[in-house]
Design an enzyme around this catalytic site. Structure first.
Site, mmCIF file in Angstrom:
data_model
loop_
_atom_site.group_PDB
_atom_site.id
_atom_site.type_symbol
_atom_site.label_atom_id
_atom_site.label_comp_id
_atom_site.label_asym_id
_atom_site.label_seq_id
_atom_site.Cartn_x
_atom_site.Cartn_y
_atom_site.Cartn_z
ATOM 1 N N GLN A 186 -6.211 9.818 9.912
ATOM 2 C CA GLN A 186 -4.827 10.324 9.818
ATOM 3 C C GLN A 186 -4.747 11.548 8.925
ATOM 4 O O GLN A 186 -3.831 12.351 9.051
ATOM 5 C CB GLN A 186 -3.881 9.235 9.246
ATOM 6 C CG GLN A 186 -3.671 8.054 10.153
ATOM 7 C CD GLN A 186 -4.654 6.941 9.817
ATOM 8 O OE1 GLN A 186 -5.778 7.202 9.395
ATOM 9 N NE2 GLN A 186 -4.253 5.707 10.013
ATOM 10 N N ASP A 234 2.611 1.104 1.735
ATOM 11 C CA ASP A 234 3.068 0.248 2.841
ATOM 12 C C ASP A 234 3.751 -1.006 2.318
ATOM 13 O O ASP A 234 4.545 -1.628 3.039
ATOM 14 C CB ASP A 234 1.892 -0.116 3.745
ATOM 15 C CG ASP A 234 1.492 1.086 4.584
ATOM 16 O OD1 ASP A 234 0.827 1.989 4.030
ATOM 17 O OD2 ASP A 234 1.902 1.153 5.753
ATOM 18 N N LYS A 291 -3.120 2.800 2.815
ATOM 19 C CA LYS A 291 -4.277 2.972 3.709
ATOM 20 C C LYS A 291 -5.604 2.698 3.010
ATOM 21 O O LYS A 291 -5.796 3.116 1.865
ATOM 22 C CB LYS A 291 -4.228 4.405 4.261
ATOM 23 C CG LYS A 291 -5.336 4.810 5.193
ATOM 24 C CD LYS A 291 -5.540 3.898 6.373
ATOM 25 C CE LYS A 291 -4.301 3.604 7.180
ATOM 26 N NZ LYS A 291 -4.502 2.556 8.207
HETATM 27 O O1 MRU Z 1 -2.157 2.859 9.520
HETATM 28 P P1 MRU Z 1 -1.092 3.874 9.259
HETATM 29 O O2 MRU Z 1 -1.450 5.227 9.765
HETATM 30 O O3 MRU Z 1 0.254 3.407 9.715
HETATM 31 O O4 MRU Z 1 -1.055 3.961 7.665
HETATM 32 C C1 MRU Z 1 -0.132 4.782 7.038
HETATM 33 C C2 MRU Z 1 -0.257 4.800 5.565
HETATM 34 O O5 MRU Z 1 -1.025 4.080 4.980
HETATM 35 C C3 MRU Z 1 0.721 5.644 4.813
HETATM 36 O O6 MRU Z 1 0.122 6.123 3.649
HETATM 37 C C4 MRU Z 1 1.896 4.746 4.492
HETATM 38 O O7 MRU Z 1 2.499 4.289 5.651
HETATM 39 C C5 MRU Z 1 2.868 5.284 3.544
HETATM 40 S S1 MRU Z 1 3.768 6.742 4.039
HETATM 41 C C6 MRU Z 1 5.055 6.257 5.011
#
Ligand code: MRU
Length: 328
Positions: free
Chosen positions: A190, A231, A242
């Site tokens: 990402q 999250d 993440k």
């Molecule tokens: O697996 P993802 O791409 O949904 O993970 C996203 C993250 O870990 C972001 O850092 C997290 O959602 C916080 S920002 C809205």
């Protein structure tokens, strides 16, 4: 027909929503090569899109799940499967608390119009929270600093300018002349696919690194601060984000680099005292093995980790700064 001033269409980077007509999400698995919107006509389709990470990011999966469920109820007021569809949506990704909270908020509203308005308000408050957090964080940043970030926390992960990335974008607008170091963020990249793309769209100076280059980069004295999203946050301030965020926090602590979490207040799950209770999503092994294949390889692929509060300098929400323990 919905007759309400507030029920206007929404067109943002990550989705297009018309309350009574269509709902499209940007398929993020195709970025940065292709910008393609796909239509979402049923909450079951939405659950699959969330699971497949066509739409992703804690805030954004909450918002899009809410829109999908609300729109379905509006178009099918007599549908009997709302509760089971809501459950499917909540189970599509277990770690981000935003998803379950958003779906529950929509469910709570009795009328279909009430549900639509609720979904809209979830989106609106996220957008505003992003702006407020970005504004409040500016006092933390000085001209010419090197900033580390992880995963994607921008407009592809939220309803607004972003959480951690929102802070960085705002600083750029204020001419703080930052240089952003973006971690690739294995296994789904990402960072390299989405954050790097978002920063390039806005001409923000940035450099991409692999996740395992962090310690060496910081030892070169190029980094002043780190900003990441969240999250889920437990009451003691432990933060799920993440996978790899924990590594970054440990390395930052070693080098005495301030490590900030930027997340809307509802990222705090008041039912969880400590971070080890946060459910961590395990994802398919093919995310690690897609470019090689060895039959029967044992692969462990947790999507998130939990950074202990002792490694976090501060948690910034739209309501201000928090430190452990969080009082609600
Ligand atoms: O697996 P993802 O791409 O949904 O993970 C996203 C993250 O870990 C972001 O850092 C997290 O959602 C916080 S920002 C809205």
């Amino acid at each position: 027909m919905v007759r309400d001033e507030k029920m206007k269409n929404i067109e943002v980077l990550a989705f297009r929503f018309s309350p009574t007509k269509s709902f499209f999400i940007l398929d993020q698995t195709l970025l940065p090569e292709k910008k393609k919107f796909i239509s979402i006509n049923h909450p079951r389709q939405m659950s699959k899109a969330i699971k497949d990470m066509k739409v992703r990011g804690a805030n954004l999966i909450g918002i899009t799940a809410a829109f999908s469920l609300a729109q379905y109820t509006y178009k099918n007021p007599k549908a009997k499967d709302i509760l089971s569809l809501a459950r499917e949506l909540k189970e599509s990704r277990p770690t981000a608390v935003h998803l379950a909270k958003a779906v529950d908020k929509v469910l709570k509203k009795k009328s279909p119009l009430g549900k639509l308005k609720q979904a809209l308000s979830i989106y609106e408050s996220d957008r505003k929270a992003c702006d407020l957090m970005a504004q409040k964080a500016q006092s933390l940043l000085s001209k010419g600093e090197g900033i580390l970030t992880y995963c994607n926390t921008g407009s592809l992960a939220t309803g607004g300018i972003g959480t951690a990335l929102g802070v960085i974008k705002k600083a750029f607008k204020k001419k703080k002349d930052l240089h952003v170091y973006v971690c690739e963020t294995r296994p789904c990249n990402q960072g390299s696919r989405l954050t790097f793309w978002e920063l390039k769209q806005e001409n923000i100076a940035c450099t991409l690194i692999c996740d395992n280059m962090l310690a060496y980069l910081i030892s070169q004295k190029k980094i002043h601060k780190a900003f990441v999203g969240a999250d889920c946050i437990s009451l003691n301030g432990d933060t799920a984000n993440k996978i790899g965020t924990y590594n970054m926090a440990v390395i930052c602590k070693h080098f005495k680099i301030p490590f900030y979490v930027v997340a809307p207040f509802h990222s705090i799950d008041a039912s969880l005292k400590k971070g080890f209770s946060i459910p961590i999503e395990l994802r398919p092994s093919k995310e690690l093995s897609f470019y090689w294949s060895q039959k029967g390889a044992d692969i462990w692929n947790p999507s998130f980790d939990v950074t202990p509060h002792k490694l976090i300098t501060g948690i910034l929400t739209e309501k201000g700064f928090f430190k452990s323990p969080i009082k609600i």
